[in-house]
Design a protein around this motif. Structure first.
Motif, PDB file in Angstrom:
ATOM      1  N   GLN A   1      13.996  17.156 -12.205  1.00 54.41           N
ATOM      2  CA  GLN A   1      12.926  16.369 -12.814  1.00 54.41           C
ATOM      3  C   GLN A   1      11.590  17.076 -12.621  1.00 54.41           C
ATOM      4  OE1 GLN A   1      11.481  13.293  -9.350  1.00 54.41           O
ATOM      5  NE2 GLN A   1      13.067  12.524 -10.701  1.00 54.41           N
ATOM      6  N   TYR A   2      10.605  16.649 -13.437  1.00 55.89           N
ATOM      7  CA  TYR A   2       9.275  17.257 -13.443  1.00 55.89           C
ATOM      8  C   TYR A   2       8.235  16.159 -13.246  1.00 55.89           C
ATOM      9  CZ  TYR A   2      12.030  20.971 -15.544  1.00 55.89           C
ATOM     10  OH  TYR A   2      13.000  21.916 -15.775  1.00 55.89           O
ATOM     11  N   HIS A   3       7.525  16.231 -12.139  1.00 57.02           N
ATOM     12  CA  HIS A   3       6.522  15.229 -11.812  1.00 57.02           C
ATOM     13  C   HIS A   3       5.200  15.567 -12.493  1.00 57.02           C
ATOM     14  CE1 HIS A   3       3.315  13.619  -9.027  1.00 57.02           C
ATOM     15  NE2 HIS A   3       3.987  12.540  -9.341  1.00 57.02           N
ATOM     16  N   ILE A   4       4.622  14.594 -13.183  1.00 55.40           N
ATOM     17  CA  ILE A   4       3.359  14.794 -13.894  1.00 55.40           C
ATOM     18  C   ILE A   4       2.203  14.648 -12.908  1.00 55.40           C
ATOM     19  CG2 ILE A   4       1.909  13.985 -15.786  1.00 55.40           C
ATOM     20  CD1 ILE A   4       4.469  12.771 -17.032  1.00 55.40           C
ATOM     21  N   PHE A   5       1.336  15.634 -12.878  1.00 58.77           N
ATOM     22  CA  PHE A   5       0.213  15.613 -11.930  1.00 58.77           C
ATOM     23  C   PHE A   5      -0.634  14.352 -12.102  1.00 58.77           C
ATOM     24  CE2 PHE A   5      -4.274  16.099 -11.113  1.00 58.77           C
ATOM     25  CZ  PHE A   5      -4.294  16.578  -9.815  1.00 58.77           C
ATOM     26  N   HIS A   6      -1.076  13.812 -10.961  1.00 57.19           N
ATOM     27  CA  HIS A   6      -2.081  12.750 -10.946  1.00 57.19           C
ATOM     28  C   HIS A   6      -2.792  12.785  -9.601  1.00 57.19           C
ATOM     29  CE1 HIS A   6       0.421  10.295  -8.251  1.00 57.19           C
ATOM     30  NE2 HIS A   6       1.442  10.594  -9.032  1.00 57.19           N
ATOM     31  N   PRO A   7      -4.006  12.265  -9.522  1.00 53.56           N
ATOM     32  CA  PRO A   7      -4.704  12.216  -8.229  1.00 53.56           C
ATOM     33  C   PRO A   7      -3.922  11.397  -7.214  1.00 53.56           C
ATOM     34  CG  PRO A   7      -6.216  11.760 -10.046  1.00 53.56           C
ATOM     35  CD  PRO A   7      -4.827  11.744 -10.625  1.00 53.56           C
ATOM     36  N   LEU A   8      -4.084  11.727  -5.937  1.00 49.33           N
ATOM     37  CA  LEU A   8      -3.385  11.016  -4.886  1.00 49.33           C
ATOM     38  C   LEU A   8      -3.869   9.573  -4.764  1.00 49.33           C
ATOM     39  CD1 LEU A   8      -3.324  13.719  -2.064  1.00 49.33           C
ATOM     40  CD2 LEU A   8      -1.453  13.085  -3.606  1.00 49.33           C
TER      41      LEU A   8
ATOM     42  N   GLY B   1       0.844  -1.180   0.000  1.00 48.01           N
ATOM     43  CA  GLY B   1       0.000   0.000   0.000  1.00 48.01           C
ATOM     44  C   GLY B   1       0.887   1.240   0.000  1.00 48.01           C
ATOM     45  N   TRP B   2       0.284   2.398  -0.306  1.00 43.19           N
ATOM     46  CA  TRP B   2       1.062   3.627  -0.458  1.00 43.19           C
ATOM     47  C   TRP B   2       1.620   4.107   0.875  1.00 43.19           C
ATOM     48  CZ3 TRP B   2       1.355   8.472   1.508  1.00 43.19           C
ATOM     49  CH2 TRP B   2       2.090   9.410   0.786  1.00 43.19           C
ATOM     50  N   GLY B   3       2.840   4.663   0.837  1.00 45.26           N
ATOM     51  CA  GLY B   3       3.262   5.438   1.967  1.00 45.26           C
ATOM     52  C   GLY B   3       4.635   5.218   2.551  1.00 45.26           C
ATOM     53  N   HIS B   4       5.566   6.116   2.233  1.00 44.88           N
ATOM     54  CA  HIS B   4       6.811   6.306   2.993  1.00 44.88           C
ATOM     55  C   HIS B   4       7.769   5.124   2.967  1.00 44.88           C
ATOM     56  CE1 HIS B   4       4.814   9.900   4.429  1.00 44.88           C
ATOM     57  NE2 HIS B   4       3.832   9.173   4.932  1.00 44.88           N
ATOM     58  N   GLU B   5       7.633   4.244   1.990  1.00 46.95           N
ATOM     59  CA  GLU B   5       8.574   3.130   1.914  1.00 46.95           C
ATOM     60  C   GLU B   5      10.002   3.625   1.675  1.00 46.95           C
ATOM     61  OE1 GLU B   5       7.046   4.090  -2.102  1.00 46.95           O
ATOM     62  OE2 GLU B   5       6.020   3.522  -0.232  1.00 46.95           O
ATOM     63  N   ASP B   6      10.133   4.773   0.996  1.00 43.86           N
ATOM     64  CA  ASP B   6      11.460   5.321   0.726  1.00 43.86           C
ATOM     65  C   ASP B   6      12.101   5.869   1.998  1.00 43.86           C
ATOM     66  OD1 ASP B   6      10.957   4.940  -2.129  1.00 43.86           O
ATOM     67  OD2 ASP B   6       9.580   6.624  -1.897  1.00 43.86           O
ATOM     68  N   GLU B   7      11.304   6.506   2.851  1.00 39.08           N
ATOM     69  CA  GLU B   7      11.831   7.008   4.118  1.00 39.08           C
ATOM     70  C   GLU B   7      12.249   5.856   5.034  1.00 39.08           C
ATOM     71  OE1 GLU B   7       9.980   9.985   6.426  1.00 39.08           O
ATOM     72  OE2 GLU B   7       9.381  11.202   4.712  1.00 39.08           O
ATOM     73  N   GLU B   8      11.506   4.754   4.983  1.00 37.94           N
ATOM     74  CA  GLU B   8      11.857   3.603   5.813  1.00 37.94           C
ATOM     75  C   GLU B   8      13.193   3.016   5.371  1.00 37.94           C
ATOM     76  OE1 GLU B   8      12.005  -0.465   7.392  1.00 37.94           O
ATOM     77  OE2 GLU B   8      12.004   0.140   5.288  1.00 37.94           O
TER      78      GLU B   8
END
Length: 274
Positions: free
Chosen positions: A230-237, A202-209
């Motif tokens: 880099q340029y992040h392309i918008f998308h819904p959360l 599921g989504w959330g903070h795996e990179d911080e861990e």
């Protein structure tokens, strides 16, 4: 591979790209990779169960780039597992990691190779492409952006000034605000902490861990500005139902000084080979 400036740290890297069922964005991402001033040694696509349209885009670019497509079935948000599986295919000692919904400045790889440093992992930043600009973006397949471009917000993060970038570098022993969409690290360091935590689904903070365990291992976070754009392309959360659980896991990792996850890189290989 194009030659780097003489002050570069390394000259080879694996570019790790995570993706899931957004081939239109992945196409722009791959186009921006193909336009780099320094082409990565290989591109590994960590595909969390996309359908055939994504495979078709990857095949389109497989002649221009040395691509390895690592896929597993769609069984929910299993990004950590597919990233671990993908990095078993890496053939270089240094990893630059992005998401498949970003467009890279043409010097992105060159910049990452030049800021790579033993004993550190790189934390980059990103600008954003606004929602209102998306129809034009996808119609014209635009990948050439700069800090003055129409449709860009958080413009300071799009400012590339390599001569001044050294003044903005900060090295800290903390893992906060780390984003896997713009990250660099040594493969040996990744293996030593046993990679991503497969239990974080599921989504959330795996990179911080992951970053927290790097820090616990004595590796510094090297934050970079004015390079690695880099340029992040918008998308819904994405749905964030697991965010609190993941945050609690990070708190435990930080408090207890945990360096290795018990279910990570090595365990993903066992599943991959099963």
């Amino acid at each position: 591979m194009n030659k780097l400036d003489q002050d570069s740290s390394i000259d080879k890297c694996t570019l790790l790209v995570s993706t899931y069922n957004w081939p239109e964005a992945l196409e722009l991402c791959l186009e921006s990779i193909a336009n780099q001033t320094v082409i990565p040694t290989e591109v590994i696509i960590a595909d969390d169960g996309s359908k055939d349209a994504t495979k078709a885009i990857i095949e389109k670019y497989n002649g221009q780039l040395a691509i390895k497509h690592v896929w597993h079935p769609d069984e929910g948000f299993r990004k950590c597992i597919i990233l671990n599986k993908a990095l078993h295919e890496a053939s270089t000692p240094y990893i630059v990691q992005i998401d498949g919904d970003v467009i890279l400045d043409r010097n992105f790889i060159k910049d990452h190779l030049q800021v790579a440093e033993k004993g550190c992992f790189i934390r980059g930043t990103r600008s954003h492409i606004e929602e209102d600009f998306l129809p034009y973006l996808f119609k014209h397949k635009k990948v050439d952006f700069n800090f003055l471009s129409k449709g860009v917000k958080h413009r300071f993060n799009a400012l590339r000034l390599p001569m001044l970038a050294g003044l903005m570098i900060k090295k800290k022993s903390n893992s906060y605000s780390v984003r896997g969409c713009n990250m660099g690290y040594w493969l040996d360091d990744f293996i030593n902490v046993n990679g991503y935590n497969n239990d974080l689904q599921g989504w959330g903070h795996e990179d911080e861990e992951l970053a927290a365990r790097f820090v616990n291992m004595g590796i510094l976070k090297k934050s970079v500005k004015l390079r690695c754009i880099q340029y992040h392309i918008f998308h819904p959360l994405a749905a964030r139902s697991q965010e609190n659980t993941h945050e609690k896991t990070i708190d435990i990792v930080r408090a207890d000084g945990i360096q290795r996850t018990e279910n990570g890189y090595l365990q993903a290989l066992e599943e991959k080979n099963a």
